[in-house]
Design an enzyme around this catalytic site. Structure first.
Site, PDB file in Angstrom:
ATOM      1  CD  GLU A   1      41.817  45.859  41.465  1.00 55.60           C
ATOM      2  OE1 GLU A   1      40.689  45.477  41.131  1.00 55.60           O
ATOM      3  OE2 GLU A   1      42.852  45.181  41.324  1.00 55.60           O
TER       4      GLU A   1
ATOM      5  CG  ASN B   1      40.701  39.418  44.244  1.00 52.76           C
ATOM      6  OD1 ASN B   1      39.567  39.757  44.592  1.00 52.76           O
ATOM      7  ND2 ASN B   1      41.110  39.496  42.995  1.00 52.76           N
ATOM      8  CD  GLU B   2      38.399  37.566  40.423  1.00 54.44           C
ATOM      9  OE1 GLU B   2      39.230  37.450  39.499  1.00 54.44           O
ATOM     10  OE2 GLU B   2      37.274  38.066  40.260  1.00 54.44           O
TER      11      GLU B   2
HETATM   12  O1  AHR Z   1      37.215  44.461  38.978  1.00 57.11           O
HETATM   13  C1  AHR Z   1      38.278  44.192  38.121  1.00 57.11           C
HETATM   14  C2  AHR Z   1      38.929  42.867  38.406  1.00 57.11           C
HETATM   15  O2  AHR Z   1      38.049  41.831  38.157  1.00 57.11           O
HETATM   16  C3  AHR Z   1      39.369  42.630  39.832  1.00 57.11           C
HETATM   17  O3  AHR Z   1      40.620  43.134  40.093  1.00 57.11           O
HETATM   18  C4  AHR Z   1      39.404  41.149  39.930  1.00 57.11           C
HETATM   19  O4  AHR Z   1      39.158  40.687  41.229  1.00 57.11           O
HETATM   20  C5  AHR Z   1      38.380  40.701  38.910  1.00 57.11           C
HETATM   21  O5  AHR Z   1      38.895  39.727  38.064  1.00 57.11           O
END
Ligand code: AHR
Length: 666
Positions: free
Chosen positions: A48, A374-375
């Site tokens: 990321e 993602n989340e």
């Molecule tokens: O890994 C850092 C962050 O943690 C990521 O972007 C996210 O998916 C999680 O909350």
């Protein structure tokens, strides 16, 4: 199994037995009962653009705000106005609408001792003695002249590290390039552009790259950082995030189509980590997308890793605005996902496959895995997931979809109940793969090495898509990548491996961290403008990945060693490598005492005369690696002679040990 060239001791397991004392730890590996296959994807990496992971990190561009597209267009730049000079600089817009809308104008009356602009890079620029750097710029002369541009790489000393001159500017925009060789090293150099002559000179896409990038690709990636990934031999590359996929708002979400094609035309947006944490504000953090989806696919291929893109599912980050694309406006998001699969896998002569071919890769990238969001959590996610799953499976039934279970259960509202709800939905929907995240204290990882032993096995596979032991608390700025956290992750990973029938993929998060540009710690790999080192957590990942094996072997630990307060803190898992015919045993001794254990290979007809042993250990749980001592905690290899398939081994306090032993089952 070939036996001809191998030295094997055919052993009757009744001979040469180690004596077992009462209370002694015994590890029994059932060599003749291979279980679940370990997928090639078992141990992967998650990339990321956080902590200057891409811009300022993996992407080797040294100039920040090279195209003057930051909202504060001059951010990263300053004017050079030395004695006797006269002139000014300002930002202009192109008359026509275009992605790269701005450029820099320099109106120079007198140059005196020097007039121009300076760029400070990403907390400085890393310049190395004897190395070549390619400077390039789009420029035109709009008034006066002739004018020249002196390019200077300036370090701390009086003399520039390197110099060059560009001339021959015309009234047409043209790209000018020159290569500079650095005479000395500086981790915090600046790029100075000094004008000669008077008139008006326009500049855009001001760029400086090391010539030595990964695989020598022009405008490519930092070779030392990619090498760290290559050394992990990751099974997959999850990209491009993380929360940056979601964006703070939907407008600021990651849109893969704006990240391909000519880098000058890739639409810059704010990095979601820019002002996320008050304790680590990074107001100059933007996404140039110099590393875009094409580069991620290429990197996956270079690493021999399955590409695993994550796409926005019509939901902005639920820790931020949580903005939703209405259900009747979801089509463009779904179409983006379908087009992405075509971009990766489609034929080179049409549609998005043709775009891939035009960028230089006619062969398909072979995309098999795709993350939907993602989340994300809540019924809003389920509604949207269903639409994506239907559309994608109708057209591409072989692409495996990854469903989200929110974030770490301890950090999002009603985490545990939400996760239960999401799982119940995914079971009904027969989701292919479900992604779980864990950002917990080290003790939680030690306590939960058996988490997956009793998980329901009813269809969906588990992807542990983000985890990392936090020495203080989730994303605390005081977190450390110390040996305690790494050892705890190793213990947890033995549980992932033992449950490889269910947990088919996993990766640590976050991956990279610039020592002067981070927002989140702990992180797997630390770097500055010139150097890089792997944390102890990195070596844990590496040892699991390089000792992946092909099949799980049953392991039993009798009389596991305990801590003084009675907690069992001794862990083991084992796999069989069908290529090398080896049993691979992984043992974590998380107690502060040495443990003399008996290892029994049950069901083996023959074993090798020696075992290869790799140990990662430190007596101090607070120990860390650093630029000064990058291998303070690093694997140490040795060999031990064997007389039979049952032997004694001393496991160091606070250690992770890999034993590889040639083994033929009955
Ligand atoms: O890994 C850092 C962050 O943690 C990521 O972007 C996210 O998916 C999680 O909350």
């Amino acid at each position: 199994m070939k036996t001809g060239s191998m030295i094997l001791a055919f052993c009757s397991l009744t001979l040469g037995l180690a004596t077992v004392s009462p209370g002694q730890t015994r590890i029994t590996v059932q060599v003749d009962q291979p279980g679940a296959a370990i997928r090639p994807t078992m141990w992967g990496v998650f990339f990321e653009d956080i902590n200057f992971g891409a811009d300022g990190g993996l992407y080797a561009e040294l100039v920040k705000n090279r195209s003057f597209e930051f909202p504060d267009n001059i951010m990263g730049w300053s004017r050079i106005l030395r004695s006797g000079s006269e002139g000014y600089i300002y930002i202009e817009r192109y008359p026509q609408e275009q992605t790269n809308a701005h450029f820099l104008r320099m109106k120079v009356g007198k140059t005196g001792q020097g007039f121009g602009v300076s760029n400070g890079g990403f907390r400085g620029m890393g310049i190395q003695e004897g190395k070549d750097y390619r400077f390039s710029v789009q420029a035109r002369l709009t008034e006066g002249g002739p004018m020249a541009l002196r390019i200077e790489l300036a370090g701390q000393g009086r003399r520039p590290l390197a110099e060059a001159k560009l001339e021959g500017f015309t009234s047409q925009w043209q790209k000018h390039t020159v290569v500079l060789r650095a005479g000395s090293t500086d981790a915090r150099a600046r790029l100075n552009l000094l004008v000669e002559g008077s008139g008006t000179l326009d500049l855009d896409m001001v760029s400086l790259f090391p010539v030595d990038t990964w695989k020598g690709r022009e405008g490519g990636l930092r070779a030392d950082l990619v090498q760290m990934l290559a050394d992990l031999k990751p099974g997959f590359l999850r990209f491009p995030g993380g929360c940056i996929v979601e964006g703070r708002t939907l407008d600021e979400r990651y849109q893969w189509k704006t990240t391909i094609g000519d880098p000058a035309d890739r639409k810059l947006i704010v990095n979601r980590w820019n002002t996320e944490f008050n304790h680590r504000l990074t107001p100059d953090y933007y996404q140039s997308f110099g590393v875009g989806f094409y580069e991620y696919f290429l990197l996956s291929k270079d690493l021999g890793a399955e590409p695993m893109p994550i796409i926005n599912c019509g939901m902005a980050c639920q820790f931020n605005t949580g903005e939703l694309a209405p259900m009747d406006e979801l089509d463009p998001y779904v179409q983006d996902a379908l087009d992405l699969i075509e971009f990766a896998n489609g034929p080179a002569d049409r549609g998005w496959g043709r775009r891939r071919a035009e960028m230089g890769h006619p062969e398909p990238f072979g995309l098999k895995l795709l993350g939907i969001g993602n989340e994300q959590w809540g019924p809003q996610y389920i509604e949207r997931y269903k639409v994506f799953a239907k559309a994608i499976k109708d057209k591409y039934p072989d692409v495996q979809l990854i469903a989200a279970t929110g974030s770490d259960a301890t950090i999002f509202p009603n985490g545990p109940q939400e996760i239960e709800y999401l799982w119940s939905q995914f079971r009904k929907l027969k989701a292919d793969i479900v992604d779980e995240h864990f950002y917990r204290r080290a003790d939680w990882f030690l306590d939960n090495a058996h988490l997956y032993d009793d998980y329901p096995r009813d269809g969906s596979e588990v992807f542990v898509g983000e985890y990392g032991a936090q020495s203080i608390g989730v994303a605390s700025p005081d977190n450390r990548n110390n040996w305690h956290t790494a050892l705890a992750e190793a213990a947890f990973m033995t549980g992932l491996e033992r449950n490889a029938d269910l947990v088919t993929m996993s990766c640590y998060a976050p991956l990279f961290c610039h020592v002067d540009g981070w927002q989140w710690r702990p992180d797997l790999i630390w770097f500055d403008n010139l150097r890089v080192f792997g944390t102890p957590n990195y070596y844990v990942q590496k040892l699991f990945s390089l000792n992946r094996g092909d099949r799980v072997l049953p392991v039993a630990v009798a009389e596991p060693a305990t801590t003084p307060d009675g907690k069992a803190r001794f862990y083991a898992s084992s796999v069989y490598d069908e290529t090398s015919n080896e049993m691979i045993l992984k043992v974590v001794n998380a107690t502060g005492e040495p443990v003399r254990a008996i290892i029994q290979t049950k069901g083996a007809k023959a074993v090798g005369l020696q075992a290869n042993v790799t140990v990662l250990a430190s007596d101090d749980l607070n120990d860390e690696n650093s630029f000064e001592a990058p291998r303070k905690i690093a694997p140490v290899e040795s060999r031990i002679p064997l007389r039979s398939g049952e032997f004694r081994h001393d496991f160091r306090p606070y250690s992770m040990t890999i034993v590889r032993l040639m083994c033929q089952s009955r």
